[in-house]
Every structure is written in structure tokens, then in C-alpha cells.
Design a protein around this motif. Structure first.
Motif, mmCIF file in Angstrom:
data_model
loop_
_atom_site.group_PDB
_atom_site.id
_atom_site.type_symbol
_atom_site.label_atom_id
_atom_site.label_comp_id
_atom_site.label_asym_id
_atom_site.label_seq_id
_atom_site.Cartn_x
_atom_site.Cartn_y
_atom_site.Cartn_z
ATOM 1 N N PHE A 1 -0.733 -12.696 7.004
ATOM 2 C CA PHE A 1 -2.041 -11.943 7.088
ATOM 3 C C PHE A 1 -3.078 -13.081 7.637
ATOM 4 N N LEU A 2 -3.467 -12.829 8.774
ATOM 5 C CA LEU A 2 -4.345 -13.855 9.603
ATOM 6 C C LEU A 2 -5.657 -13.530 9.222
ATOM 7 N N THR A 3 -6.602 -14.178 8.338
ATOM 8 C CA THR A 3 -7.749 -13.923 8.003
ATOM 9 C C THR A 3 -8.503 -15.199 7.605
ATOM 10 N N GLN A 4 -9.895 -15.139 7.774
ATOM 11 C CA GLN A 4 -10.582 -16.409 7.133
ATOM 12 C C GLN A 4 -11.480 -15.632 6.095
ATOM 13 N N HIS A 5 -11.547 -14.641 5.637
ATOM 14 C CA HIS A 5 -12.251 -13.752 4.802
ATOM 15 C C HIS A 5 -11.792 -13.338 3.635
ATOM 16 N N GLY A 6 -10.665 -13.809 3.153
ATOM 17 C CA GLY A 6 -9.745 -13.464 1.693
ATOM 18 C C GLY A 6 -9.268 -11.921 1.754
ATOM 19 N N LYS A 7 -9.279 -11.301 3.062
ATOM 20 C CA LYS A 7 -8.865 -9.910 3.040
ATOM 21 C C LYS A 7 -7.362 -9.501 2.438
ATOM 22 N N GLU A 8 -6.522 -10.932 2.422
ATOM 23 C CA GLU A 8 -5.255 -10.550 1.998
ATOM 24 C C GLU A 8 -5.233 -10.319 0.536
ATOM 25 N N ARG A 9 -6.158 -10.879 -0.236
ATOM 26 C CA ARG A 9 -6.311 -10.604 -1.759
ATOM 27 C C ARG A 9 -6.573 -9.187 -2.117
ATOM 28 N N ILE A 10 -7.206 -8.532 -0.932
ATOM 29 C CA ILE A 10 -7.520 -7.009 -1.194
ATOM 30 C C ILE A 10 -6.474 -6.079 -1.097
ATOM 31 N N VAL A 11 -5.819 -6.685 0.290
ATOM 32 C CA VAL A 11 -4.572 -5.740 0.858
ATOM 33 C C VAL A 11 -3.387 -5.877 -0.031
ATOM 34 N N ALA A 12 -2.955 -7.252 -0.344
ATOM 35 C CA ALA A 12 -1.679 -7.379 -1.127
ATOM 36 C C ALA A 12 -1.399 -6.505 -2.157
ATOM 37 N N PRO A 13 -2.222 -6.324 -2.908
ATOM 38 C CA PRO A 13 -1.908 -5.501 -4.129
ATOM 39 C C PRO A 13 -1.730 -4.142 -4.055
ATOM 40 N N LEU A 14 -2.425 -3.844 -2.794
ATOM 41 C CA LEU A 14 -2.294 -2.336 -2.384
ATOM 42 C C LEU A 14 -0.816 -2.032 -1.529
ATOM 43 N N LEU A 15 -0.523 -3.101 -0.863
ATOM 44 C CA LEU A 15 0.715 -2.747 0.130
ATOM 45 C C LEU A 15 2.060 -3.364 -0.434
ATOM 46 N N GLU A 16 2.028 -4.588 -1.076
ATOM 47 C CA GLU A 16 3.308 -5.009 -1.580
ATOM 48 C C GLU A 16 4.225 -4.076 -2.354
ATOM 49 N N PRO A 17 3.591 -3.412 -3.362
ATOM 50 C CA PRO A 17 4.425 -2.288 -4.221
ATOM 51 C C PRO A 17 5.374 -1.397 -3.300
ATOM 52 N N PHE A 18 4.445 -0.897 -2.424
ATOM 53 C CA PHE A 18 5.048 0.093 -1.520
ATOM 54 C C PHE A 18 6.039 -0.252 -0.426
ATOM 55 N N LEU A 19 5.606 -1.431 0.160
ATOM 56 C CA LEU A 19 6.580 -1.804 1.480
ATOM 57 C C LEU A 19 7.641 -2.705 0.832
ATOM 58 N N GLU A 20 7.622 -3.341 -0.486
ATOM 59 C CA GLU A 20 8.544 -4.182 -0.823
ATOM 60 C C GLU A 20 8.696 -5.257 -0.305
ATOM 61 N N CYS A 21 7.326 -5.960 -0.103
ATOM 62 C CA CYS A 21 7.111 -7.081 0.776
ATOM 63 C C CYS A 21 6.233 -7.995 0.080
ATOM 64 N N ARG A 22 5.880 -9.234 0.717
ATOM 65 C CA ARG A 22 5.042 -10.159 0.134
ATOM 66 C C ARG A 22 4.013 -10.476 1.345
ATOM 67 N N ILE A 23 2.743 -10.180 1.170
ATOM 68 C CA ILE A 23 1.674 -10.493 1.952
ATOM 69 C C ILE A 23 0.972 -11.830 1.654
ATOM 70 N N SER A 24 1.312 -12.813 2.485
ATOM 71 C CA SER A 24 0.740 -14.232 2.495
ATOM 72 C C SER A 24 -0.330 -14.602 3.391
ATOM 73 N N HIS A 25 -1.127 -15.358 3.181
ATOM 74 C CA HIS A 25 -2.147 -15.763 3.883
ATOM 75 C C HIS A 25 -1.703 -16.873 4.933
ATOM 76 N N VAL A 26 -2.222 -16.675 6.198
ATOM 77 C CA VAL A 26 -1.961 -17.479 7.257
ATOM 78 C C VAL A 26 -3.311 -18.083 7.594
ATOM 79 N N SER A 27 -3.162 -19.427 7.898
ATOM 80 C CA SER A 27 -4.418 -20.062 8.370
ATOM 81 C C SER A 27 -4.109 -21.082 9.490
#
Length: 154
Positions: A1-27
Motif C-alpha cells: 500500500f503506497l501511502t504517505q498518510h498511514g492509511k495502511e493502518r486503517i485498511v490492513a485490519p479490515l482486509l487481511e483476514p478476508f483476503l488472507e494476505c498481508r497489507i504492508s506499507h510501501v514508501s
């Protein structure tokens, strides 16, 4: 997740369990170069195309075939044009499976602005704006003056 505003911290807990993936921050890329809601950089593409570009840039930086990004906009509400309105586009790009998924959320936004001269007025405005949960931007009154401080949180 390419973001400068910490949005991965909001999205990751919602999507990871359902998609069986790991959302990581890209800078490593200043996404403000693609446009900013605060106006110092004009967005040259649509929100959707900008989110897609961000996802692809993140994929390239992380050397992955899957990427995610978002792009927000603050506009006048579509009903009467009298209140601030937020439109947020989230884009998931999967080159291996050859598909994209896009989500759009929108609704009333907290977007206040004031011309202030006294510290006491700034303190009152900050409280009204929901500070520090809602960050502030400080800029000179003149559009010709490029100085701006964004993300004021304390």
C-alpha cells in the motif's frame, strides 16, 4: 500500500483476514507529486487514474504483482454545494490475476478554514476543527506565498 498518510493502518485490519494476505506499507515515493488535496500540487488525472498510478508505483517499488493505493478529494457536496464533501477512491491492482478492484466511499467532510491573526483565535479554531485528531494546515493568506505547513498534530 503506497501511502504517505498511514492509511495502511486503517485498511490492513479490515482486509487481511478476508483476503488472507498481508497489507504492508510501501514508501520511497512522494505521492504528493501526483496532486494534493491542499492545492500545492494540482492533480493532473482523475482520482481513479491517480489511485491506479499510485498502486502501480508501489508495486514497482516493492517488486510485487499486487498493489493497493487510495486517492482522496475534498469538493462541494453534490446536493447543494454548501458543505465540504470527501470522496475516497481505493484501488487494488493484481497483474498476475489480471484484474482491478475499486471502491469509492463518500460523505460529508470536516474541512474548516479561517483567516486568523491571534493565537487565541487559533486555539479556538483548533478545538472547533477537532484538533489533534483532525490535523491542521497552516499557510499564509496569499496564494502567491508558497509556504505551507501540513499535518500539524501537536
Amino acid at each position: 500500500f503506497l501511502t504517505q498518510h498511514g492509511k495502511e493502518r486503517i485498511v490492513a485490519p479490515l482486509l487481511e483476514p478476508f483476503l488472507e494476505c498481508r497489507i504492508s506499507h510501501v514508501s520511497g515515493y512522494d505521492t504528493d507529486q501526483l496532486g494534493t488535496f491542499s492545492g500545492e500540487f494540482k492533480r493532473l488525472d482523475t482520482q481513479i487514474e491517480t489511485a491506479r498510478k499510485k498502486a502501480r508505483i508501489g508495486m514497482q517499488l516493492a517488486d510485487l504483482t499486487v498493489g493497493m493505493a487510495s486517492e482522496g478529494a475534498f469538493v462541494a457536496d453534490p446536493f447543494g454545494g454548501l458543505m465540504p464533501w470527501n470522496i475516497e477512491v481505493v484501488m487494488w491492482v493484481d497483474d498476475e490475476a489480471q484484474f482491478e478492484v475499486m471502491g469509492i466511499a463518500q460523505g460529508p467532510a470536516r474541512s474548516l478554514h479561517r483567516a486568523l491573526r491571534k493565537i487565541a483565535d487559533l486555539e479556538n479554531f483548533a478545538q472547533e476543527a477537532g484538533f489533534p485528531a483532525h490535523h491542521l494546515i497552516l499557510r499564509p493568506q496569499s496564494n502567491q506565498d508558497p509556504r505551507m505547513v501540513k499535518g500539524i498534530a501537536n
